[in-house]
Design an enzyme around this catalytic site. Sequence first.
Site, mmCIF file in Angstrom:
data_model
loop_
_atom_site.group_PDB
_atom_site.id
_atom_site.type_symbol
_atom_site.label_atom_id
_atom_site.label_comp_id
_atom_site.label_asym_id
_atom_site.label_seq_id
_atom_site.Cartn_x
_atom_site.Cartn_y
_atom_site.Cartn_z
ATOM 1 N NE ARG A 71 44.405 50.107 37.259
ATOM 2 C CZ ARG A 71 43.393 50.391 38.387
ATOM 3 N NH1 ARG A 71 42.311 51.133 37.740
ATOM 4 N NH2 ARG A 71 43.230 49.881 39.506
ATOM 5 N NE ARG A 100 40.059 46.836 32.542
ATOM 6 C CZ ARG A 100 39.200 46.418 33.573
ATOM 7 N NH1 ARG A 100 38.597 45.593 33.489
ATOM 8 N NH2 ARG A 100 39.452 47.180 34.793
ATOM 9 N NE ARG A 122 42.418 41.025 28.500
ATOM 10 C CZ ARG A 122 42.073 40.832 29.788
ATOM 11 N NH1 ARG A 122 42.192 41.782 30.239
ATOM 12 N NH2 ARG A 122 41.163 39.885 30.324
ATOM 13 C CG ASP A 140 48.928 42.262 37.551
ATOM 14 O OD1 ASP A 140 48.808 41.631 38.756
ATOM 15 O OD2 ASP A 140 47.813 42.789 37.128
ATOM 16 C CE1 TYR A 172 44.256 41.723 44.851
ATOM 17 C CE2 TYR A 172 46.157 43.047 45.168
ATOM 18 C CZ TYR A 172 45.088 42.785 44.698
ATOM 19 O OH TYR A 172 44.387 43.998 44.154
#
Length: 354
Positions: free
Chosen positions: A27, A31, A40, A77, A154
Amino acid sequence: MSKLKNDRFLRALLREPVDCTPVWMMRQAGRYLPEYRATRTKAGSFMDLCKNPDLACEVTLQPLDRYPLDAAILFSDILTIPDAMGLGLSFNEGEGPVFARPVRTAQEVERLGVPDPEQELRYVMDAVRVIRRELNGRVPLIGFSGSPWTLATYMVEGGSSKEYANIKKMMYDTPAVMHKLLAVVAQSVTTYLNAQVAAGAQALMIFDTWGGILTPRDYQRFSLNYMAQIVQGLTREADGRKVPVILFTKGGGAWLEAMAATGCDGLGLDWTINIGEARKRVGAKVALQGNMDPSVLYASPTRIREEVASILADYGQGNGHVFNLGHGIHQHVDPEHAGAFIAAVHELSRPYHK
């Protein structure tokens, strides 16, 4: 394709000599960086960012412009494959991923097809091509996918889960349906990763985020067997170089020997295992990637440096170590602390490579 200026990440994964231990962060384009948050916002949403190859390239390169990292990882992703299968993926603010059409019956599994990477997942391949061009040989580019078990979790749960009730019910009650689902996902992952290599990815990583929720027997049957199938089906050479493959099961420390036997080149380790012990167990069979607790990055640069020194000492002399966190970097980490971490790895690891 341009010649690699810094190949220590690829060399370390093949257990070849390097001048210092290479480092990248899971990552790393994310963020915790203000520049990522700005891009973003410009993109509109997380999936719009993933689906815009130029913006995906922009955020992939942001951490490299800030830090002397030894690898870039494609910004994407893990849920792109189930999304391309038509399950209706969306990301709700503060809730994580949600699928509009979860897969829970034999009929729903039956309807799934293998997405064509250059059609339904073209935006990912275009991002790989753009990133590889813009990197211009600075560092290698890592392509990746979720593992079949993790993607299936998922897909069946319809999003994140605490109890895994639906997926485990399918696994225990209707194992034939579960295996059918995993088989089509494994085929999709193999096709997807090979397309990433064709587009320019120079190393591959399979993220098995939820493998650690399984019993040892079920891990072997429902997770590792499918990752092993993928490893066997991957393109392992491109541009006249080997394309190394890393397997990472979060919570998988008990199964390193079985993971190493798949034919992968490297194993990702989370922070719940000592890297020196892991090295003793798998020997020279595979490289090891990891494994500092990401929360250490909340501490002072002095403390971060101590932790880096400790992990390097545990691994010991010689090759085959790629330094990383034991999972993704947290969003509230100070970017300066990430910089201190990377600098410490490069500086303190040199004596181990004499």
